[in-house]
Design a protein around this motif. Sequence first.
Motif, PDB file in Angstrom:
ATOM      1  N   SER A 265      75.146  85.793  43.928  1.00  0.00           N
ATOM      2  CA  SER A 265      74.591  85.576  42.588  1.00  0.00           C
ATOM      3  C   SER A 265      74.000  84.190  42.408  1.00  0.00           C
ATOM      4  N   TRP A 266      74.301  83.280  43.305  1.00  0.00           N
ATOM      5  CA  TRP A 266      73.841  81.903  43.147  1.00  0.00           C
ATOM      6  C   TRP A 266      72.338  81.834  42.910  1.00  0.00           C
ATOM      7  N   ASN A 267      71.551  82.605  43.655  1.00  0.00           N
ATOM      8  CA  ASN A 267      70.094  82.615  43.489  1.00  0.00           C
ATOM      9  C   ASN A 267      69.560  83.948  42.983  1.00  0.00           C
TER      10      ASN A 267
ATOM     11  N   ILE B 297      70.722  85.609  39.842  1.00  0.00           N
ATOM     12  CA  ILE B 297      71.248  85.936  38.510  1.00  0.00           C
ATOM     13  C   ILE B 297      70.238  86.850  37.822  1.00  0.00           C
TER      14      ILE B 297
ATOM     15  N   PRO C 235      73.264  81.443  34.316  1.00  0.00           N
ATOM     16  CA  PRO C 235      74.274  81.556  35.375  1.00  0.00           C
ATOM     17  C   PRO C 235      75.659  81.053  34.965  1.00  0.00           C
ATOM     18  N   LYS C 236      75.715  80.073  34.079  1.00  0.00           N
ATOM     19  CA  LYS C 236      77.017  79.547  33.660  1.00  0.00           C
ATOM     20  C   LYS C 236      77.851  80.631  32.972  1.00  0.00           C
TER      21      LYS C 236
ATOM     22  N   TRP D 233      73.539  91.687  31.237  1.00  0.00           N
ATOM     23  CA  TRP D 233      72.857  91.689  32.536  1.00  0.00           C
ATOM     24  C   TRP D 233      72.694  93.082  33.132  1.00  0.00           C
TER      25      TRP D 233
ATOM     26  N   LEU E 159      78.806  83.500  35.677  1.00  0.00           N
ATOM     27  CA  LEU E 159      79.865  83.119  36.599  1.00  0.00           C
ATOM     28  C   LEU E 159      81.197  82.876  35.880  1.00  0.00           C
TER      29      LEU E 159
END
Length: 151
Positions: free
Chosen positions: A51-53, A55, A61-62, A105, A65
């Motif tokens: 998911s880092w790149n 989202i 992203p905050k 999402w 996560l």
Amino acid sequence: MTFQAAGKLQFGIDRKWIELIHSRFAMGIDGIALPLLILTVAVVPLVFIYSWNHIPEPGNPKAFLSLMLILETGMIGTFVAQDLLLFFVFFELVLLPMYFMIGVWGGEQRKYASLKFFLYTAFGSALMIVSILAVYFLSPEVRVAGQGMMH
């Protein structure tokens, strides 16, 4: 944390929680919980890495996560809970981030999916709490002995 002999809970904790109904804050790892814990602890970091790149829209992203961490906490608590009421609390904790993750999402019909998820889980949770209360009130020997709700 204590380490107990084979055949019993490992890393168990057992404290008074809600004395009025003899519920205890009892958690520990047994043979069923261990593989589920290993799977959870292995998969969630992989989700973070992926998911880092990646989202999904609308981003943020905050929040995504953070919800994943709350979800992991709820899953781990559900697997190690040794009291029915504590299990119920952790089970409900899992449902909250799932609802928001689906609603924010999710795919094209995310609002419909999140509403359906909410209705199914609300019905299931209501049935579960009624069942837990039935076990408590229909088992007088459990209440008389002063044990937790699962003992």
